[in-house]
Write a protein that holds these residues in place. Sequence first.
Motif, PDB file in Angstrom:
ATOM      1  N   GLY A 193       0.810  -1.212   0.000  1.00 52.36           N
ATOM      2  CA  GLY A 193       0.000   0.000   0.000  1.00 52.36           C
ATOM      3  C   GLY A 193       0.841   1.259   0.000  1.00 52.36           C
ATOM      4  O   GLY A 193       2.035   1.257  -0.274  1.00 52.36           O
ATOM      5  N   SER A 194       0.209   2.372   0.356  1.00 55.16           N
ATOM      6  CA  SER A 194       0.923   3.646   0.419  1.00 55.16           C
ATOM      7  C   SER A 194       1.708   3.723   1.718  1.00 55.16           C
ATOM      8  O   SER A 194       1.458   2.951   2.658  1.00 55.16           O
ATOM      9  N   PRO A 195       2.650   4.670   1.823  1.00 55.04           N
ATOM     10  CA  PRO A 195       3.345   4.827   3.101  1.00 55.04           C
ATOM     11  C   PRO A 195       2.394   5.054   4.271  1.00 55.04           C
ATOM     12  O   PRO A 195       2.701   4.679   5.414  1.00 55.04           O
ATOM     13  N   MET A 196       1.223   5.647   4.020  1.00 51.24           N
ATOM     14  CA  MET A 196       0.264   5.924   5.087  1.00 51.24           C
ATOM     15  C   MET A 196      -0.288   4.663   5.733  1.00 51.24           C
ATOM     16  O   MET A 196      -0.888   4.724   6.814  1.00 51.24           O
ATOM     17  N   THR A 197      -0.062   3.508   5.110  1.00 54.50           N
ATOM     18  CA  THR A 197      -0.456   2.247   5.736  1.00 54.50           C
ATOM     19  C   THR A 197       0.201   2.096   7.103  1.00 54.50           C
ATOM     20  O   THR A 197      -0.350   1.468   8.005  1.00 54.50           O
ATOM     21  N   LEU A 231       0.575   4.356   9.336  1.00 58.77           N
ATOM     22  CA  LEU A 231      -0.214   5.084  10.335  1.00 58.77           C
ATOM     23  C   LEU A 231      -1.661   4.608  10.386  1.00 58.77           C
ATOM     24  O   LEU A 231      -2.294   4.660  11.443  1.00 58.77           O
ATOM     25  N   ASN A 232      -2.175   4.190   9.230  1.00 57.87           N
ATOM     26  CA  ASN A 232      -3.566   3.743   9.139  1.00 57.87           C
ATOM     27  C   ASN A 232      -3.590   2.354   8.510  1.00 57.87           C
ATOM     28  O   ASN A 232      -3.918   2.207   7.329  1.00 57.87           O
ATOM     29  N   PRO A 233      -3.249   1.325   9.282  1.00 56.41           N
ATOM     30  CA  PRO A 233      -3.048   0.006   8.681  1.00 56.41           C
ATOM     31  C   PRO A 233      -4.313  -0.670   8.182  1.00 56.41           C
ATOM     32  O   PRO A 233      -4.245  -1.502   7.277  1.00 56.41           O
ATOM     33  N   GLY A 234      -5.469  -0.344   8.756  1.00 56.97           N
ATOM     34  CA  GLY A 234      -6.720  -0.885   8.263  1.00 56.97           C
ATOM     35  C   GLY A 234      -6.717  -2.401   8.182  1.00 56.97           C
ATOM     36  O   GLY A 234      -6.118  -3.099   9.007  1.00 56.97           O
ATOM     37  N   LEU A 281       4.746  10.367  10.067  1.00 53.17           N
ATOM     38  CA  LEU A 281       5.220   9.247   9.261  1.00 53.17           C
ATOM     39  C   LEU A 281       6.747   9.235   9.191  1.00 53.17           C
ATOM     40  O   LEU A 281       7.379   8.174   9.255  1.00 53.17           O
ATOM     41  N   PHE A 282       7.333  10.422   9.096  1.00 53.16           N
ATOM     42  CA  PHE A 282       8.790  10.523   9.016  1.00 53.16           C
ATOM     43  C   PHE A 282       9.453  10.220  10.362  1.00 53.16           C
ATOM     44  O   PHE A 282      10.648   9.933  10.421  1.00 53.16           O
ATOM     45  N   ALA A 283       8.674  10.284  11.428  1.00 54.29           N
ATOM     46  CA  ALA A 283       9.221   9.982  12.753  1.00 54.29           C
ATOM     47  C   ALA A 283       9.293   8.482  13.019  1.00 54.29           C
ATOM     48  O   ALA A 283       9.992   8.046  13.939  1.00 54.29           O
TER      49      ALA A 283
END
Length: 264
Positions: free
Chosen positions: A12-16, A18-21, A73-75
């Motif tokens: 998925g996107s990098p945002m996965t 933070l928001n793994p769903g 996300l960068f942290a």
Amino acid sequence: MSRLPSLYISHGSPMTALNPGQVGVRLAELAAQLPRPRAIVMASAHWLTYQPAVGAHPQPPTIHDFGGFPPALFALQYPAPGDPALAADVAQRLAAAGLPTAQDPQRGLDHGAWVPLRLLYPDADIPVVPLALQPMLGPAHQLALGRALAPLRDDGVLLIGSGSITHNLHDFRAYHSGGEAPYVRPFVEWVEQRLQANDTEALLDYRRQAPYAERAHPTDEHFQPLHFAMGAAGSEQLGARRIDAGIDAGMLAMDIYRFDGAAS
């Protein structure tokens, strides 16, 4: 030690991270089912080279290879150790298969590696060795990489290809706020059918045979980790099992596959 499967993970996107769903749930379930690996070899769609290369860093840094995302996300870090001895073993096995391989002592873990690994093994206490892919050499090359490393599964090494079962970011604006790209389900269903039939030849020729292949994958790099995982099954009998993790942003199918190969 129990034989491990090989895996293909849609990261998925990098945002996965933070928001793994749903994919986060499925990967946690999968980790609970698997014997604990002694190490992981991770072939990511985000490390591409002209010839085979393997990461030999003793403590691979977390690479934030993206831009325009929230500071949180960068942290994030994934401080898993490396395994230079395993990296050397990987390089030797590939060279013996006619695939001479460089060892990169500086390579870290890109988001195609650390995002799904945070969901599989959040404690970051299993050594990880990154492996580069060479999409310009074609799917058969990635299959050969996997086959050369398949015996490592008997030695407690988890072999993972990380990509995306569909990956057309040109369609993000059209579908991220609702709807579903019309090519996603036909393509995903074709892949599952061919894997269940152990039809390696069709999957190697997916550009011509799969429905909507050009829409599902304008470029090859996110699909070819599947061929690596297929090769790592170690047999023409793939033992493929699909784990449905939904569709993200209407156009990123998040399928996971495990390949157990032929029965021992």
